[in-house]
Scaffold this active site. Structure first.
Site, PDB file in Angstrom:
ATOM      1  N   HIS A 140       1.700   4.970  -1.578  1.00 24.08           N
ATOM      2  CA  HIS A 140       1.434   6.178  -2.351  1.00 24.08           C
ATOM      3  C   HIS A 140       2.798   6.691  -2.812  1.00 24.08           C
ATOM      4  O   HIS A 140       3.625   7.093  -1.987  1.00 24.08           O
ATOM      5  CB  HIS A 140       0.756   7.247  -1.489  1.00 24.08           C
ATOM      6  CG  HIS A 140      -0.632   6.906  -1.056  1.00 24.08           C
ATOM      7  ND1 HIS A 140      -1.744   7.572  -1.536  1.00 24.08           N
ATOM      8  CD2 HIS A 140      -1.095   5.984  -0.180  1.00 24.08           C
ATOM      9  CE1 HIS A 140      -2.832   7.071  -0.968  1.00 24.08           C
ATOM     10  NE2 HIS A 140      -2.455   6.097  -0.139  1.00 24.08           N
ATOM     11  N   HIS A 155     -10.502   0.843  -1.734  1.00 23.89           N
ATOM     12  CA  HIS A 155     -10.796   1.725  -0.598  1.00 23.89           C
ATOM     13  C   HIS A 155     -12.262   2.081  -0.778  1.00 23.89           C
ATOM     14  O   HIS A 155     -12.616   2.819  -1.696  1.00 23.89           O
ATOM     15  CB  HIS A 155      -9.874   2.948  -0.680  1.00 23.89           C
ATOM     16  CG  HIS A 155     -10.190   4.062   0.270  1.00 23.89           C
ATOM     17  ND1 HIS A 155      -9.201   4.761   0.920  1.00 23.89           N
ATOM     18  CD2 HIS A 155     -11.354   4.633   0.665  1.00 23.89           C
ATOM     19  CE1 HIS A 155      -9.738   5.708   1.662  1.00 23.89           C
ATOM     20  NE2 HIS A 155     -11.050   5.643   1.519  1.00 23.89           N
ATOM     21  N   LYS A 195      -6.625   0.037  -8.743  1.00 24.00           N
ATOM     22  CA  LYS A 195      -7.057   0.514  -7.425  1.00 24.00           C
ATOM     23  C   LYS A 195      -8.372   1.268  -7.547  1.00 24.00           C
ATOM     24  O   LYS A 195      -8.470   2.264  -8.271  1.00 24.00           O
ATOM     25  CB  LYS A 195      -5.984   1.433  -6.831  1.00 24.00           C
ATOM     26  CG  LYS A 195      -6.412   2.141  -5.542  1.00 24.00           C
ATOM     27  CD  LYS A 195      -6.646   1.157  -4.395  1.00 24.00           C
ATOM     28  CE  LYS A 195      -7.192   1.855  -3.151  1.00 24.00           C
ATOM     29  NZ  LYS A 195      -6.259   2.845  -2.589  1.00 24.00           N
ATOM     30  N   ASP A 225       0.559   2.575   3.752  1.00 22.93           N
ATOM     31  CA  ASP A 225      -0.201   3.763   3.344  1.00 22.93           C
ATOM     32  C   ASP A 225       0.716   4.986   3.391  1.00 22.93           C
ATOM     33  O   ASP A 225       0.375   6.037   3.940  1.00 22.93           O
ATOM     34  CB  ASP A 225      -1.425   3.964   4.226  1.00 22.93           C
ATOM     35  CG  ASP A 225      -2.574   4.679   3.509  1.00 22.93           C
ATOM     36  OD1 ASP A 225      -2.341   5.223   2.409  1.00 22.93           O
ATOM     37  OD2 ASP A 225      -3.689   4.701   4.050  1.00 22.93           O
ATOM     38  N   HIS A 284      -6.771  13.684   2.819  1.00 21.80           N
ATOM     39  CA  HIS A 284      -7.917  13.608   1.912  1.00 21.80           C
ATOM     40  C   HIS A 284      -8.469  14.977   1.536  1.00 21.80           C
ATOM     41  O   HIS A 284      -9.622  15.099   1.140  1.00 21.80           O
ATOM     42  CB  HIS A 284      -8.981  12.670   2.483  1.00 21.80           C
ATOM     43  CG  HIS A 284      -8.542  11.245   2.427  1.00 21.80           C
ATOM     44  ND1 HIS A 284      -8.563  10.503   1.269  1.00 21.80           N
ATOM     45  CD2 HIS A 284      -7.983  10.449   3.370  1.00 21.80           C
ATOM     46  CE1 HIS A 284      -8.072   9.306   1.512  1.00 21.80           C
ATOM     47  NE2 HIS A 284      -7.708   9.252   2.773  1.00 21.80           N
ATOM     48  N   HIS A 293       0.855  -1.196   0.000  1.00 23.50           N
ATOM     49  CA  HIS A 293       0.000   0.000   0.000  1.00 23.50           C
ATOM     50  C   HIS A 293       0.884   1.236   0.000  1.00 23.50           C
ATOM     51  O   HIS A 293       1.065   1.906   1.016  1.00 23.50           O
ATOM     52  CB  HIS A 293      -0.927  -0.013   1.211  1.00 23.50           C
ATOM     53  CG  HIS A 293      -2.022   1.006   1.154  1.00 23.50           C
ATOM     54  ND1 HIS A 293      -3.275   0.801   1.670  1.00 23.50           N
ATOM     55  CD2 HIS A 293      -2.058   2.256   0.630  1.00 23.50           C
ATOM     56  CE1 HIS A 293      -4.020   1.874   1.481  1.00 23.50           C
ATOM     57  NE2 HIS A 293      -3.294   2.780   0.854  1.00 23.50           N
TER      58      HIS A 293
END
EC number: 3.5.1.5
Length: 568
Positions: free
Chosen positions: A137, A247, A218, A361, A321, A135
């Protein structure tokens, strides 16, 4: 016959069958299950020792001997077990696990040592497979250094750098971005693979990304994870043999958790941060761990549940986010994801093998260098709070629990993403991505990190010193991290990409390896982590039950593998 005490033997050759070790400063105890050596015929390098010409070193040519032998290492692996062995490496692969030496004069030798053999001393050391973080990014390339120095040798994820989309989602969208990231991967001593954007209602935009080189797709709620997008994405994945990661819809806008599970239609999928603090149907995405086709993972900020876990999550979520603390709806969105009850249940579900994987993450509600640490802190917390697992009861060790937890960041993500034929465990024929640890520093600070049989990173002292050990000792890249030696790492792509002339035209220097078998994986295939309990979450109190049993544990106020090891 000459005899030696166990203590003296362990100090000379490392622990043997029946000996026990503590992992770092945890309450986890391992016991050696088997020793491949022949007592009195051990091989060890050094002045006055065994690996010398005509003694433990024979006369065979390079084709017949190991390129490298790791002597007397204690293997800790979900597949190989907890065993003491010499490990022979050849052509960048794990060649043989067994007994090293000179077959001309020694009995039982399975790993011949010759003039063409390098030696890494494994006496008193623990050897593990390189970690796999599924995971990622891809926000900044400096993550790769952090991950490598923590013992991670494979990173899978999506992104294009510090773009707003990448801050929030693990997607490398479209062929142009995919090709640029494949080109960038050539520069790093890390196995890498990329996820495309899976949010589309027609197959064309997804197929072209798989053909361009991604290893999976994803689905992310920030791009709209609707039932139609889920169904379309899984249909393309089934056709092209790539994994889908998801997700889910925190806001329950396009349906509830039952809607999403129905959209899977029994097809295999990797659910990210399945507890929900990292995102997903509030408050009950954790129900997904009970599905036979769902391969659930955690991200490390909620691992393990501590007195600080809740407080740190809100600000983290707002940043990652792209939420505005001045907007009430954004704050409510964030608060709906942070639930102490489900985070506590996540601890227990890891310990029972219902959560199968651990991941980071990275920089997007997760710490890329802490996958290994957080895994073992969780295992320690559960040992302290829940006692021995049934499989370990009465044995005086935690071997099964240790195999369960190490599987979460090695073999299980490898199986999930179709790369277990290459990495994920210490098995003959696999890429020699290996990590050596001193037991006192296990899971915290590795001593050596090997990529494809070559040392890529190490804790190294002052380069101007007369010996390698003087301070400052810190992590530094080694020769496996430079030049064409970067070919000791691989880039994972889809099978369709290997047949795509546009990918061949990139003239990539690192070997390309296709993922395989992604669509037939089931929860039962997760090593030591295949439990599928029926999960119920109270919609008002968020209390979690598994097969009717209440899942409750206290937050930790103190953890091992923490300030004792880090000044800063």
């Amino acid at each position: 016959m000459a005899k030696i005490t166990r203590r003296a033997y362990a100090e000379m050759f490392g622990p043997t069958t029946g000996d026990k070790l503590r992992l770092a400063d945890t309450e986890l105890i391992i016991e050696v299950e088997k020793d491949y050596t022949i007592y009195g015929e051990e091989v060890k390098f050094g002045g006055g020792k065994v690996i010398r010409d005509g003694m433990g070193q024979g006369q065979q040519l390079a084709a017949e001997i190991a390129d490298t032998i790791i002597t007397n290492a204690l293997i800790v692996d979900a597949v190989a077990g907890i065993v003491k062995a010499d490990v022979g490496l050849k052509d960048g692969r794990i060649w043989k696990i067994g007994k090293g030496g000179n077959p001309d004069i020694q009995p039982g030798v399975t790993i011949p040592v010759g003039a063409g053999t390098e030696v890494i001393a494994g006496e008193g050391m623990i050897l593990t497979a390189g970690g796999i973080d599924s995971h990622i990014h891809w926000i900044c390339p400096q993550q790769i250094d952090e991950a490598l120095m923590s013992g991670v040798t494979t990173m899978l994820g999506g992104g294009t750098g510090p773009a707003t989309g990448t801050y929030a989602t693990t997607c490398t969208p479209g062929p142009w971005h995919i090709h640029r990231m494949l080109e960038a991967a050539d520069a790093f001593p890390m196995n890498m693979g990329f996820f495309g954007k899976g949010n589309a209602s027609l197959p064309g935009p997804l197929k072209e990304q798989v053909e361009a080189g991604v290893i999976g797709l994803k689905l992310h709620e920030d791009w709209g994870t609707t039932p139609a997008a889920i169904d379309n994405c899984l249909t393309v994945a089934d056709e092209m043999d790539v994994q889908v990661a998801i997700h889910t819809d925190t806001l329950n806008e396009s349906g509830f958790v039952e809607t999403t599970l129905a959209a899977f239609k029994g097809r295999t999928i990797h659910t990210f941060h399945t507890e929900g603090a990292g995102g997903g149907h509030a408050p009950d995405i954790i129900k997904a761990v009970g599905q036979a086709n769902v391969l659930p993972s955690s991200t490390n900020p909620t691992r393990p549940y501590t007195v600080n876990t809740i407080d740190e999550h809100l600000d983290m979520l707002m940043v990652c986010h792209h939420l505005d603390p001045a907007i009430a709806e954004d704050v409510a969105f964030a608060e709906s994801r942070i639930r102490r009850e489900t985070i506590a249940a996540e601890d227990i579900l890891h310990d029972t093998g219902a959560f199968s994987m651990m991941s980071s993450d990275s920089q997007a509600m997760g710490r890329v260098g802490e996958v290994v640490i957080r895994t073992w802190q969780t295992a320690h917390k559960m040992k302290v709070q829940r006692g021995a697992l049934a499989e370990d009861a009465g044995k005086g060790n935690d071997n099964f629990r240790i195999k369960r937890y190490i599987a979460k960041y090695t073999i299980n993500p490898a199986i999930t993403h179709g790369i277990a034929h290459v990495v994920g465990s210490i098995e003959e024929g696999k890429l020699a991505d290996l990590v050596l640890w001193k037991p006192a520093f296990f899971g915290v600070k590795p001593s050596l990190i090997l990529k494809g049989g070559m040392i890529a990173a190490a804790a190294m002292g002052d380069a101007n010193a007369s010996i390698p050990t003087p301070q400052p000792v810190h992590y530094r890249p080694m020769f496996g991290s430079y030049g064409k030696a970067l070919k000791t790492s691989v880039t994972f792509v889809s099978q369709a990409a290997l047949a795509n002339p546009a990918v061949a035209a990139l003239q990539l220097s690192k070997p390309l390896v296709a993922v395989q078998g992604c669509r037939t994986v089931q929860k039962a295939d997760m090593v030591h982590n295949g439990a599928t309990p029926a999960i119920d979450v109270d919609p008002e109190t968020y209390v979690v039950r598994a097969d009717g049993e209440l899942l409750v544990c206290e937050p930790a106020s103190e953890l091992p593998m923490a300030q004792r090891y880090f000044l800063f």
